[in-house]
Write a protein that holds these residues in place. Sequence first.
Motif, PDB file in Angstrom:
ATOM      1  N   THR A   1      -9.686 -14.706  -9.645  1.00  0.00           N
ATOM      2  CA  THR A   1      -8.681 -15.384  -8.829  1.00  0.00           C
ATOM      3  C   THR A   1      -8.384 -16.792  -9.321  1.00  0.00           C
ATOM      4  O   THR A   1      -7.340 -17.348  -8.994  1.00  0.00           O
TER       5      THR A   1
ATOM      6  N   ARG B   1     -13.416 -12.282  -7.144  1.00  0.00           N
ATOM      7  CA  ARG B   1     -13.546 -11.644  -5.834  1.00  0.00           C
ATOM      8  C   ARG B   1     -13.628 -10.142  -6.057  1.00  0.00           C
ATOM      9  O   ARG B   1     -13.163  -9.619  -7.055  1.00  0.00           O
TER      10      ARG B   1
ATOM     11  N   ASP C   1     -11.867 -13.401   4.907  1.00  0.00           N
ATOM     12  CA  ASP C   1     -10.914 -12.556   4.168  1.00  0.00           C
ATOM     13  C   ASP C   1      -9.468 -12.942   4.460  1.00  0.00           C
ATOM     14  O   ASP C   1      -8.626 -12.966   3.568  1.00  0.00           O
TER      15      ASP C   1
ATOM     16  N   LYS D   1      -9.646 -15.933   1.194  1.00  0.00           N
ATOM     17  CA  LYS D   1      -9.341 -14.949   0.155  1.00  0.00           C
ATOM     18  C   LYS D   1      -7.842 -14.692   0.056  1.00  0.00           C
ATOM     19  O   LYS D   1      -7.314 -14.522  -1.033  1.00  0.00           O
TER      20      LYS D   1
ATOM     21  N   GLU E   1      -6.214 -17.210  -2.133  1.00  0.00           N
ATOM     22  CA  GLU E   1      -6.570 -16.974  -3.538  1.00  0.00           C
ATOM     23  C   GLU E   1      -5.756 -15.810  -4.104  1.00  0.00           C
ATOM     24  O   GLU E   1      -5.254 -15.883  -5.222  1.00  0.00           O
ATOM     25  N   TYR E   2      -5.656 -14.743  -3.336  1.00  0.00           N
ATOM     26  CA  TYR E   2      -4.904 -13.578  -3.803  1.00  0.00           C
ATOM     27  C   TYR E   2      -3.433 -13.920  -4.011  1.00  0.00           C
ATOM     28  O   TYR E   2      -2.833 -13.531  -5.012  1.00  0.00           O
TER      29      TYR E   2
END
Length: 195
Positions: A74, A80, A116, A120, A123-124
């Motif tokens: 990422t 991840r 999440d 996350k 980041e995604y």
Amino acid sequence: MAQTALKPWTLVEFFAWQERQEDRYELVGGQPSKMMAGASNRHDRIVLNLLLSLGNRLRGSHCIPFTGDGAVVTRPGQIRRPDAGVDCGHRDPDGYTAADPKLIVEVLSPSTRDFDTFEKLEEYKALGGLDHILYVEPNRAEAAFWSRRDGGGWARERIEGIDAVAEMPKLGISLPLAEIYDGIELPPDVPIRRL
């Protein structure tokens, strides 16, 4: 007394070390971070259903699904391990990371839900080649679905009901919630915080 800064691990160092570990780890800020273990049977079945459905739909294309044992870089020094995803790049058979991830899927769980859906997710979204992100609720036929717009921004859609479908035109597939929840007995009226 001043703390000594830890030297960030490279991906090569991390994966060489990870091979000798019983547990799964992510690389966060250049350091190993142990992942939560012990997904429920419902969570596990949803992941299996996703992989089966994606595999069937992508058959004959150059894209393939990957499991939570696969890794997505990422940012530099950070990987991840989403529950599932789709890689459309040339995969090194001896490698550990997705070459060109186009879809990332997280099945939410109580212990990791906040992390999440906030850290996350950002980041995604920052991954340049990623086209779709799907967060699946384990206790009701519902998912939050992000698709990258042509201008680079993200469009978010809530997909609700067993007859709903996540349309993924950049992958050339549709993913019905009925297949994701196949064989799953959903508990009645479990309250959830909406994404």
